[in-house]
Write a protein that holds these residues in place. Sequence first.
Motif, short mmCIF file in Angstrom:
data_model
loop_
_atom_site.label_atom_id
_atom_site.label_comp_id
_atom_site.label_asym_id
_atom_site.label_seq_id
_atom_site.Cartn_x
_atom_site.Cartn_y
_atom_site.Cartn_z
N ASP A 136 0.83 -1.21 0.00
CA ASP A 136 0.00 0.00 0.00
C ASP A 136 0.86 1.26 0.00
OD1 ASP A 136 -2.17 -1.70 0.03
OD2 ASP A 136 -2.69 -1.33 2.13
N PHE A 137 1.95 1.24 0.77
CA PHE A 137 2.89 2.35 0.81
C PHE A 137 3.42 2.61 -0.60
CE2 PHE A 137 7.32 3.72 0.85
CZ PHE A 137 7.30 4.83 1.67
N LEU A 138 3.83 1.56 -1.30
CA LEU A 138 4.39 1.69 -2.64
C LEU A 138 3.35 2.19 -3.64
CD1 LEU A 138 6.50 -1.59 -2.57
CD2 LEU A 138 7.40 0.76 -2.44
N VAL A 139 2.15 1.63 -3.58
CA VAL A 139 1.08 2.04 -4.50
C VAL A 139 0.73 3.51 -4.27
CG1 VAL A 139 -1.36 1.70 -5.09
CG2 VAL A 139 0.17 -0.27 -4.88
N CYS A 140 0.63 3.92 -3.02
CA CYS A 140 0.35 5.34 -2.72
C CYS A 140 1.45 6.23 -3.27
CB CYS A 140 0.20 5.56 -1.22
SG CYS A 140 -1.33 4.91 -0.54
N GLY A 141 2.70 5.78 -3.15
CA GLY A 141 3.82 6.55 -3.69
C GLY A 141 3.77 6.66 -5.20
#
Length: 192
Positions: A136-141
Motif C-alpha cells: 500500500d505504501f508503494l502504491v500510494c507513492g
Amino acid sequence: MKTQQADLNDGRSKPRLATDQKIESAVREVIGSDGFGGVTIDRVSEVSGVARTTLYRRYRNRFELLEAVAEQIVSTIPPENEITLEGFTRVIDRLRQVFAADDMRKLVAHMFRADDEFLVTWRARFIGPRLAVLHDFLVCGVEAGTLVAEAGDGLVVELVLGAILVATTMHARLPDHWSDALAKRLWPTIAA
C-alpha cells in the motif's frame, strides 16, 4: 465477594493468561520441531501440560487452535503515510521486527513450504496483511508521483521480504541499522 483479577492488557484473568501462554509456547515449539502438520490437540496438550479437555473447550479442532495462536504470534503493522525514504525505512523496519523474530522466521518458513488448503489460507490471512502495508505504501507513492510505476508491481515487496528472510537465516540477529541500509539501497531504484 471475590473478584477475578484481570490482566490489564486484554481483560483475561491471570490463570487464563498463563494457560494461553503455555498453549502458545507449545504451538510454537511443535511448529518449530514438527511443522504445522505436527500441531494436534494431543501434541499441544502433551507439550504444554494443559489438559486436552481444556483445549477442546476452547478450540473445536487444530485449525481453530492454530488460528487463535496466530493472532497472538503475528504482530500487526501500522500503515505508513509519509512517502519518503524515512517512511520507507520505517515500513521495512516494522517488517524486520515481525519477520526476523526467531520463532516467526520458523513459522514463515513452514508456511511458505506448505501447500495444504488451511495453510495457504492462513498464510494469506496472517502474512498477507503485514506485507500489504508495504504494498500500500508503494502504491500510494506511485499514485502520488513520488515513486516510479514499477515500484507498485509487487517485486519490491518480494525483494524486501526475501532480504529479511535470507539475512535472518544467514545472521542470528539483524542489527537495528539493517533496515536503514536496505531502504537506502532500494530507494534510488524506486524514487521518481
